[in-house]
Design a protein around this motif. Structure first.
Motif, PDB file in Angstrom:
ATOM      1  N   GLN A 104      12.812  53.427  49.068  1.00 52.52           N
ATOM      2  CA  GLN A 104      13.287  52.309  49.138  1.00 52.52           C
ATOM      3  C   GLN A 104      14.418  52.078  50.360  1.00 52.52           C
ATOM      4  OE1 GLN A 104      12.607  49.011  48.322  1.00 52.52           O
ATOM      5  NE2 GLN A 104      11.188  48.790  46.857  1.00 52.52           N
ATOM      6  N   ALA A 105      14.409  50.959  50.943  1.00 56.26           N
ATOM      7  CA  ALA A 105      15.588  50.887  52.113  1.00 56.26           C
ATOM      8  C   ALA A 105      16.538  50.284  51.382  1.00 56.26           C
ATOM      9  CB  ALA A 105      14.968  49.800  53.125  1.00 56.26           C
ATOM     10  N   PRO A 147      18.155  43.080  56.933  1.00 58.83           N
ATOM     11  CA  PRO A 147      17.484  44.226  56.650  1.00 58.83           C
ATOM     12  C   PRO A 147      18.555  45.284  56.875  1.00 58.83           C
ATOM     13  CG  PRO A 147      15.996  42.953  57.770  1.00 58.83           C
ATOM     14  CD  PRO A 147      17.421  42.284  57.791  1.00 58.83           C
ATOM     15  N   ALA A 148      18.084  46.696  56.035  1.00 54.15           N
ATOM     16  CA  ALA A 148      19.078  47.714  56.356  1.00 54.15           C
ATOM     17  C   ALA A 148      19.163  48.161  57.896  1.00 54.15           C
ATOM     18  CB  ALA A 148      18.550  48.729  55.534  1.00 54.15           C
ATOM     19  N   GLY A 159      22.860  45.060  60.233  1.00 58.28           N
ATOM     20  CA  GLY A 159      23.714  44.553  59.134  1.00 58.28           C
ATOM     21  C   GLY A 159      24.373  43.237  59.823  1.00 58.28           C
ATOM     22  N   THR A 160      24.211  43.155  61.284  1.00 59.71           N
ATOM     23  CA  THR A 160      24.766  41.667  61.746  1.00 59.71           C
ATOM     24  C   THR A 160      23.739  40.696  62.021  1.00 59.71           C
ATOM     25  OG1 THR A 160      24.565  42.680  63.960  1.00 59.71           O
ATOM     26  CG2 THR A 160      26.656  43.051  63.005  1.00 59.71           C
ATOM     27  N   GLY A 161      22.537  41.169  61.466  1.00 58.11           N
ATOM     28  CA  GLY A 161      21.486  40.092  61.758  1.00 58.11           C
ATOM     29  C   GLY A 161      21.440  39.082  60.692  1.00 58.11           C
ATOM     30  N   ALA A 162      20.568  38.137  61.119  1.00 60.23           N
ATOM     31  CA  ALA A 162      20.298  36.971  60.291  1.00 60.23           C
ATOM     32  C   ALA A 162      19.971  37.238  58.674  1.00 60.23           C
ATOM     33  CB  ALA A 162      19.519  36.077  60.764  1.00 60.23           C
ATOM     34  N   ARG A 163      20.403  36.380  57.854  1.00 58.90           N
ATOM     35  CA  ARG A 163      19.609  36.777  56.514  1.00 58.90           C
ATOM     36  C   ARG A 163      18.274  36.412  56.656  1.00 58.90           C
ATOM     37  NH1 ARG A 163      22.929  36.939  51.926  1.00 58.90           N
ATOM     38  NH2 ARG A 163      21.376  36.283  50.510  1.00 58.90           N
TER      39      ARG A 163
END
Ligand SMILES: CC(C)(COP(=O)(O)OP(=O)(O)OC[C@H]1O[C@@H](n2cnc3c(N)ncnc32)[C@H](O)[C@@H]1OP(=O)(O)O)[C@@H](O)C(=O)NCCC(=O)NCCS
Length: 163
Positions: free
Chosen positions: A25-26, A140-141, A144-148
């Motif tokens: 799992q990520a 996603p792992a 970290g700075t991406g969109a939800r």
């Protein structure tokens, strides 16, 4: 090929379940969360393995919870080395059988929109789309700075009345 084994797991399987979860799992559940699932009287954890019916043979597991009317898939993980051998599909069959025994109307789940392997599995098993929950998951792992990320809501009808 030797048939894989399927079994309901209890707290004695915690170490093995944690090993599979960390490998597969990520966003792994914590040991406390896994113990909670293994001891939850309102749910069950199913394991699938190859070879010995022992910790070393465990290749995957899934967590099912019982709601007032429906059942919910909380998690499913197969170790990377054991993927694409039909293990998750077999686990899903065990979960659907148990949810039917409970008298649940549907088996519900939510999944990250980007999780194409899981989506392919669920659609292959026969789940249908119920909707989208926008921005439900953290990025996603590794991004970290991406969109939800959106959650897709899927369900499988168990009684013949709900779809
Ligand atoms: C999703 C997951 C459980 C699938 O496990 P698996 O044992 O490899 O799945 P199966 O071998 O039973 O696959 C059954 C079918 O699902 C589809 N499928 C599964 N993985 C796929 C992939 N990576 N790409 C495309 N289709 C896929 C295929 O239709 C497959 O049948 P096929 O191999 O005959 O084509 C596994 O990839 C995993 O553990 N992923 C990480 C954890 C996760 O994302 N869990 C779900 C959200 S909690």
């Amino acid at each position: 090929m030797v048939e894989p084994w399927l079994a309901r797991l209890d707290a004695e399987w915690l170490d093995a379940v944690e090993r599979v979860e960390r490998a597969g799992q990520a966003h792994p559940w914590s040991r406390v969360q896994l113990m909670g699932a293994l001891t939850d009287v309102q749910g069950s954890v199913w394991g699938i393995g190859e070879g010995q019916r022992a910790e070393s043979g465990l290749r995957g597991f899934a967590v099912l919870s019982r709601q007032p009317f429906d059942a919910e898939l909380q998690a499913i993980t197969v170790t990377p080395q054991a993927r694409r051998r039909g293990l998750a599909a077999r686990l899903m069959t065990a979960l659907l059988d148990e949810a039917k025994e409970w008298g649940s109307e549907r088996l519900l789940l939510e999944v990250r929109a980007s999780n194409l392997a899981a989506l392919a599995l669920y659609r292959r098993v026969g789940f249908g789309d119920d909707g989208v929950r926008r921005g439900y998951y953290p990025p996603p792992a590794g991004r970290g700075t991406g969109a939800r990320e959106d959650a897709l809501l899927l369900s499988y009808p168990l009684t013949g009345h709900s779809r």
